[in-house]
Design a protein around this motif. Sequence first.
Motif, PDB file in Angstrom:
ATOM      1  N   VAL A  14      67.740  14.812  36.412  1.00 33.01           N
ATOM      2  CA  VAL A  14      69.045  14.577  35.546  1.00 33.01           C
ATOM      3  C   VAL A  14      68.892  15.365  34.132  1.00 33.01           C
ATOM      4  O   VAL A  14      67.954  15.206  33.411  1.00 33.01           O
ATOM      5  N   SER A  15      69.539  16.424  33.957  1.00 31.76           N
ATOM      6  CA  SER A  15      69.581  17.267  32.718  1.00 31.76           C
ATOM      7  C   SER A  15      71.029  17.994  32.818  1.00 31.76           C
ATOM      8  O   SER A  15      71.523  18.258  33.607  1.00 31.76           O
ATOM      9  N   SER A  16      71.119  18.229  31.674  1.00 30.71           N
ATOM     10  CA  SER A  16      72.501  19.078  31.218  1.00 30.71           C
ATOM     11  C   SER A  16      72.169  20.509  31.068  1.00 30.71           C
ATOM     12  O   SER A  16      73.240  21.372  30.681  1.00 30.71           O
ATOM     13  N   GLY A  31      75.844  11.132  35.566  1.00 31.90           N
ATOM     14  CA  GLY A  31      76.271  11.208  36.908  1.00 31.90           C
ATOM     15  C   GLY A  31      75.927  10.523  37.819  1.00 31.90           C
ATOM     16  O   GLY A  31      75.019   9.458  37.568  1.00 31.90           O
ATOM     17  N   LEU A  58      70.017  17.869  41.410  1.00 33.20           N
ATOM     18  CA  LEU A  58      70.125  18.061  39.966  1.00 33.20           C
ATOM     19  C   LEU A  58      71.454  17.306  39.644  1.00 33.20           C
ATOM     20  O   LEU A  58      72.572  17.820  40.210  1.00 33.20           O
ATOM     21  N   VAL A  59      71.749  16.593  38.501  1.00 34.04           N
ATOM     22  CA  VAL A  59      72.766  15.812  38.323  1.00 34.04           C
ATOM     23  C   VAL A  59      72.644  15.979  36.469  1.00 34.04           C
ATOM     24  O   VAL A  59      71.645  15.707  36.258  1.00 34.04           O
ATOM     25  N   GLN A  60      73.725  15.803  36.171  1.00 35.64           N
ATOM     26  CA  GLN A  60      74.088  15.905  34.645  1.00 35.64           C
ATOM     27  C   GLN A  60      74.041  14.369  34.362  1.00 35.64           C
ATOM     28  O   GLN A  60      74.402  13.395  35.097  1.00 35.64           O
ATOM     29  N   PRO A  61      73.382  14.086  33.012  1.00 34.64           N
ATOM     30  CA  PRO A  61      73.278  12.874  32.499  1.00 34.64           C
ATOM     31  C   PRO A  61      75.041  11.838  32.549  1.00 34.64           C
ATOM     32  O   PRO A  61      75.712  12.573  32.245  1.00 34.64           O
ATOM     33  N   LYS A 107      70.173   9.001  33.576  1.00 37.30           N
ATOM     34  CA  LYS A 107      69.679   9.283  32.377  1.00 37.30           C
ATOM     35  C   LYS A 107      68.763  10.376  32.735  1.00 37.30           C
ATOM     36  O   LYS A 107      67.949  10.470  33.700  1.00 37.30           O
ATOM     37  N   PRO A 108      68.166  10.936  31.556  1.00 35.73           N
ATOM     38  CA  PRO A 108      67.154  12.103  31.948  1.00 35.73           C
ATOM     39  C   PRO A 108      65.941  11.525  32.249  1.00 35.73           C
ATOM     40  O   PRO A 108      64.958  11.871  32.942  1.00 35.73           O
ATOM     41  N   THR A 147      64.601  10.945  35.739  1.00 40.73           N
ATOM     42  CA  THR A 147      64.011  12.168  36.373  1.00 40.73           C
ATOM     43  C   THR A 147      62.633  11.719  36.975  1.00 40.73           C
ATOM     44  O   THR A 147      61.585  11.628  36.423  1.00 40.73           O
TER      45      THR A 147
END
Length: 115
Positions: A113-115, A16, A11-14, A86-87, A90
């Motif tokens: 990819v999500s915040s 990242g 799991l990574v933030q946009p 980017k989301p 995913t």
Amino acid sequence: QVQLVESGGGLVQPGGSLRLSCAASTSIFSIYDMAWYRQAPGKQRELVARISSGGSTNYADSVKGRFTISRDNAKRTVYLQMSSLKPEDTAVYYCNKAPAPFASWGQGAQVTVSS
């Protein structure tokens, strides 16, 4: 039967980065063009990056400039460095031979990819 084992998802933030690895069991790994594919929920599997036996690379337009594919023939491993995620990136990511994949696929690496 060739075995492919993907790792490195998460799991990574946009914005990242993540690095995926794929180890192959075949002793003649170096002669194959290899690729990373991905499959998002409800969508068909798509090829996102490809590397030839000689090291030439090409990318889907959606990832060009953000993803980098590489290989280490001594380790029978192909990598995918992903940045500026980017989301819409995913998906479950798989490696396999290109253009004609081996019949068997690995378990894949989930990238979210999500915040």
